[in-house]
Motif scaffolding. Structure first.
Motif, PDB file in Angstrom:
ATOM      1  N   PRO A   1       0.837  -1.212   0.000  1.00  0.00           N
ATOM      2  CA  PRO A   1       0.000   0.000   0.000  1.00  0.00           C
ATOM      3  C   PRO A   1       0.871   1.260   0.000  1.00  0.00           C
ATOM      4  N   GLU A   2       0.495   2.229  -0.802  1.00  0.00           N
ATOM      5  CA  GLU A   2       1.254   3.466  -0.898  1.00  0.00           C
ATOM      6  C   GLU A   2       1.244   4.213   0.432  1.00  0.00           C
ATOM      7  N   SER A   3       2.364   4.823   0.774  1.00  0.00           N
ATOM      8  CA  SER A   3       2.467   5.539   2.053  1.00  0.00           C
ATOM      9  C   SER A   3       1.515   6.727   2.107  1.00  0.00           C
ATOM     10  N   ALA A   4       1.183   7.311   0.951  1.00  0.00           N
ATOM     11  CA  ALA A   4       0.274   8.460   0.926  1.00  0.00           C
ATOM     12  C   ALA A   4      -1.119   8.103   1.433  1.00  0.00           C
ATOM     13  N   LEU A   5      -1.439   6.815   1.443  1.00  0.00           N
ATOM     14  CA  LEU A   5      -2.752   6.391   1.920  1.00  0.00           C
ATOM     15  C   LEU A   5      -2.916   6.622   3.418  1.00  0.00           C
TER      16      LEU A   5
END
Length: 200
Positions: free
Chosen positions: A173-177
């Protein structure tokens, strides 16, 4: 001192998990594990008497590993912060344990066990479900008897929806999430939604 077994339970379950993630539930078989590891069939059947027990243990191990960090994450004093940390635990754990996370996020028990839970392991599954229910119930109480639907949406459904697309692509999962999930949890729990009935 006796020699450690060459094919311990985790080695066998890792192989079974890989079969599940690459071939789907139908590809998770005892013979598949035997072939993948070059292991004697007896060493696999000694630990897992049949395919359903093997599949069940893949699931139960993943849940156990996830739950090990859930209670500490939600254990902070402030209940809103606890809810945020509980939701973010899903993302953080999924990044650090992508294979186990993929098992839990991409499948349901019925996908692995279409005939239901084997009797021998059913109590362990029930206990795991009860632990999650207890954690959410306690958190709802700490939030002033928060609406269970809103709480589950914030702490369970939101992070699940955040991580699943990336795992489907084979990515973490992308860290921006994280910021998006945190904002959603805080907004959902700080500002209860109200429903209005239309006049007849």
């Amino acid at each position: 001192m006796g020699r450690a077994p060459r094919f311990d339970a985790d080695t066998l379950l890792d192989a079974a998990r890989e079969l599940l993630l690459t071939r789907g539930p139908a590809g998770l078989t005892v013979q598949g594990v035997v072939t993948a590891l070059g292991a004697p069939s007896g060493s696999v059947y000694y630990r897992f008497a049949n395919r359903d027990l093997l599949a069940a243990e893949v699931w139960l191990r993943a849940v156990q590993r996830f739950q090990a960090g859930l209670a500490p994450a939600i254990g902070v004093p402030d209940p809103i912060e606890a809810a945020v940390r509980g939701a973010l635990h899903v993302l953080e754990w999924s990044r650090a344990n992508r294979a186990d996370a993929s098992v839990l996020m991409l499948y349901r028990p019925r996908d692995l066990l279409p005939d239901g839970w084997p009797t021998a392991v059913r109590p362990r599954n029930d206990a795991q479900l009860a632990r999650v229910s207890a954690v959410l119930s306690d958190l709802a109480r700490r939030l002033g008897d928060a609406d269970p639907l809103r709480l589950r949406f914030a702490v369970v459904d939101v992070p699940y929806a955040a991580v699943r697309p990336a795992l489907l692509r084979g990515n973490p999962p992308e860290s921006a999430l994280d910021d998006l999930v945190e904002a959603t949890v805080r907004t959902t729990l700080a500002h209860p939604t109200t429903t209005t009935q239309e006049e007849p």
